[in-house]
Design an enzyme around this catalytic site. Sequence first.
Site, PDB file in Angstrom:
ATOM      1  NE  ARG A 171      22.359  61.642  -3.790  1.00 44.40           N
ATOM      2  CZ  ARG A 171      22.522  61.534  -5.114  1.00 44.40           C
ATOM      3  NH1 ARG A 171      22.355  62.585  -5.878  1.00 44.40           N
ATOM      4  NH2 ARG A 171      22.827  60.370  -5.648  1.00 44.40           N
ATOM      5  CB  CYS A 174      20.468  54.367  -7.962  1.00 42.65           C
ATOM      6  SG  CYS A 174      21.528  53.309  -6.951  1.00 42.65           S
ATOM      7  CG  HIS A 225      18.134  56.267  -4.719  1.00 49.49           C
ATOM      8  ND1 HIS A 225      18.884  57.263  -5.297  1.00 49.49           N
ATOM      9  CD2 HIS A 225      19.016  55.297  -4.375  1.00 49.49           C
ATOM     10  CE1 HIS A 225      20.158  56.918  -5.269  1.00 49.49           C
ATOM     11  NE2 HIS A 225      20.272  55.726  -4.725  1.00 49.49           N
ATOM     12  CG  ASP A 270      22.695  58.270  -2.732  1.00 50.70           C
ATOM     13  OD1 ASP A 270      22.674  59.317  -2.054  1.00 50.70           O
ATOM     14  OD2 ASP A 270      22.886  58.268  -3.962  1.00 50.70           O
ATOM     15  CB  CYS A 319      20.613  52.961  -2.242  1.00 51.48           C
ATOM     16  SG  CYS A 319      22.199  53.323  -3.049  1.00 51.48           S
TER      17      CYS A 319
HETATM   18 CO    CO Z   1      21.800  54.395  -4.957  1.00 46.90          CO
END
Ligand code: CO
Length: 214
Positions: A51, A106, A103, A49, A47
């Site tokens: 993080r 998400c 994750h 993302d 992803c």
């Molecule tokens: Co995500």
Amino acid sequence: MRRDKLKLLPHLFENNKKWAARIRASSPEFFSKLAAQQTPEYLWIGCSDSRVPANEIVGLLPGELFVHRNIANLVIHTDMNCLLVLQYAVDILKIKHVIVCGHYGCGGIKAAMENQPHGLVDNWLRHIRDTWRRNQAELETIPNESERNNRLCELNVLDQVINVGNTTIVQDAWRRGQSTVIHGWIYDLADGLLKDLGMCISSRDELRILQKEK
Ligand code: CO
């Protein structure tokens, strides 16, 4: 280009200088060797993302991980960007392990489950709603919303592992006897730990079994 533009975001350039110096201090040849060629053993499909930084999570240095990231780590059969990364990884770099890593928590998965419109991204997230629809019976037995979304994060990884296995790229690699293993993992933002979802496949037979189990 305006010259003063070069002065923007100076802290990032400062960080970069320190980072490069740190690496050179521990391994003087590091960058010159890496500039000559890359020989990563793994492709990471994860992803976007912020993080979930691929290299850091698995403790790998530049040159050790080939990476493709998008919203909700989707592998769509018409997504040329993802397919070309996969093709380069498998055909040229001869990468043996393709890791699909989702994750928990998400935002893409959460947004896919909401009823309000989000604009363009809804077309992308439609694929997650399809996964939800196919697993509706199981998901509806989970009363807690965040647990239900987390289960959907796992089921989404499963679907993407199957999608990677069904690409012409991986199918051709298996047909010619090239070892290509696809792994399904999930990362927990809350503790920084990875979990193997136990859906690893390395042949057309294993793909067939995984698709049947689903
Ligand atoms: Co995500």
